[in-house]
Write a protein that holds these residues in place. Structure first.
Motif, PDB file in Angstrom:
ATOM      1  N   ILE A  11      36.520  43.972  44.257  1.00 31.54           N
ATOM      2  CA  ILE A  11      36.059  43.306  43.059  1.00 31.54           C
ATOM      3  C   ILE A  11      37.486  44.009  41.855  1.00 31.54           C
ATOM      4  O   ILE A  11      38.008  44.313  40.501  1.00 31.54           O
ATOM      5  CB  ILE A  11      34.792  43.195  42.333  1.00 31.54           C
ATOM      6  CG1 ILE A  11      34.448  42.540  43.146  1.00 31.54           C
ATOM      7  CG2 ILE A  11      35.155  43.470  40.588  1.00 31.54           C
ATOM      8  CD1 ILE A  11      32.682  42.596  42.538  1.00 31.54           C
ATOM      9  N   ILE A  12      37.337  45.321  42.180  1.00 31.08           N
ATOM     10  CA  ILE A  12      37.991  46.394  41.660  1.00 31.08           C
ATOM     11  C   ILE A  12      39.849  46.417  41.565  1.00 31.08           C
ATOM     12  O   ILE A  12      40.524  46.337  40.657  1.00 31.08           O
ATOM     13  CB  ILE A  12      38.239  47.772  41.179  1.00 31.08           C
ATOM     14  CG1 ILE A  12      37.234  48.093  41.013  1.00 31.08           C
ATOM     15  CG2 ILE A  12      39.391  48.804  41.417  1.00 31.08           C
ATOM     16  CD1 ILE A  12      36.375  49.894  41.562  1.00 31.08           C
ATOM     17  N   ILE A  15      40.839  43.337  39.272  1.00 31.49           N
ATOM     18  CA  ILE A  15      40.507  43.293  37.595  1.00 31.49           C
ATOM     19  C   ILE A  15      41.917  43.888  37.525  1.00 31.49           C
ATOM     20  O   ILE A  15      42.544  43.663  36.586  1.00 31.49           O
ATOM     21  CB  ILE A  15      39.716  44.376  37.710  1.00 31.49           C
ATOM     22  CG1 ILE A  15      37.716  43.684  37.938  1.00 31.49           C
ATOM     23  CG2 ILE A  15      39.335  44.846  36.082  1.00 31.49           C
ATOM     24  CD1 ILE A  15      36.638  43.800  37.868  1.00 31.49           C
ATOM     25  N   GLY A  18      44.809  41.430  37.711  1.00 32.02           N
ATOM     26  CA  GLY A  18      44.469  40.628  36.678  1.00 32.02           C
ATOM     27  C   GLY A  18      44.786  40.816  35.108  1.00 32.02           C
ATOM     28  O   GLY A  18      45.915  41.006  34.055  1.00 32.02           O
ATOM     29  N   ILE A  19      44.657  42.661  35.217  1.00 29.17           N
ATOM     30  CA  ILE A  19      45.159  43.185  34.338  1.00 29.17           C
ATOM     31  C   ILE A  19      46.667  43.069  34.036  1.00 29.17           C
ATOM     32  O   ILE A  19      47.511  43.058  32.761  1.00 29.17           O
ATOM     33  CB  ILE A  19      44.135  45.039  34.053  1.00 29.17           C
ATOM     34  CG1 ILE A  19      42.763  44.766  33.649  1.00 29.17           C
ATOM     35  CG2 ILE A  19      44.875  45.313  32.208  1.00 29.17           C
ATOM     36  CD1 ILE A  19      42.384  46.047  33.803  1.00 29.17           C
ATOM     37  N   PHE A  32      43.872  37.660  39.297  1.00 29.75           N
ATOM     38  CA  PHE A  32      42.341  38.558  39.711  1.00 29.75           C
ATOM     39  C   PHE A  32      42.122  38.167  40.938  1.00 29.75           C
ATOM     40  O   PHE A  32      41.603  38.743  42.113  1.00 29.75           O
ATOM     41  CB  PHE A  32      41.179  37.710  38.881  1.00 29.75           C
ATOM     42  CG  PHE A  32      40.102  39.072  38.585  1.00 29.75           C
ATOM     43  CD1 PHE A  32      39.943  40.003  38.834  1.00 29.75           C
ATOM     44  CD2 PHE A  32      38.707  37.198  39.201  1.00 29.75           C
ATOM     45  CE1 PHE A  32      38.067  40.084  39.292  1.00 29.75           C
ATOM     46  CE2 PHE A  32      38.077  38.083  39.955  1.00 29.75           C
ATOM     47  CZ  PHE A  32      37.013  39.258  40.280  1.00 29.75           C
TER      48      PHE A  32
END
Length: 92
Positions: A11-12, A15, A18-19, A32
């Protein structure tokens, strides 16, 4: 417990991917998902050049970095941007 840590890591990674995608002008949702499934794709998205959006950005003619279309000075090299001539079409 080990599976929970792995899921949190994925999940990290999603993220972070995605950033980075947002900063590069790319789809954060797709990146993501891809980075959550394949965390090493973070390296790929980090190495991809930013997308040039028509009407919003342009390349600096001196350093080839992406800057805003209305910029008078390049934020990367600090050089003043040349004045661009606009073609006017005659309607006769």
């Amino acid at each position: 417990m080990l599976r929970l840590r792995y899921v949190i890591l994925l999940i990290i990674a999603g993220i972070v991917g995605g950033i980075i995608a947002i900063r590069k002008g790319r789809s954060p949702i797709w990146w993501f998902i891809l980075c959550a499934l394949f965390p090493l794709l973070i390296i790929v998205i980090a190495l991809l050049p930013p997308l040039v959006s028509k009407g919003y950005t342009k390349k600096c003619p001196y350093c080839a970095e992406i800057i805003k279309e209305d910029a008078n000075f390049c934020k990367h090299c600090g050089r003043e941007q040349p004045i661009e001539m606009v073609k006017v079409q005659n309607k006769m």
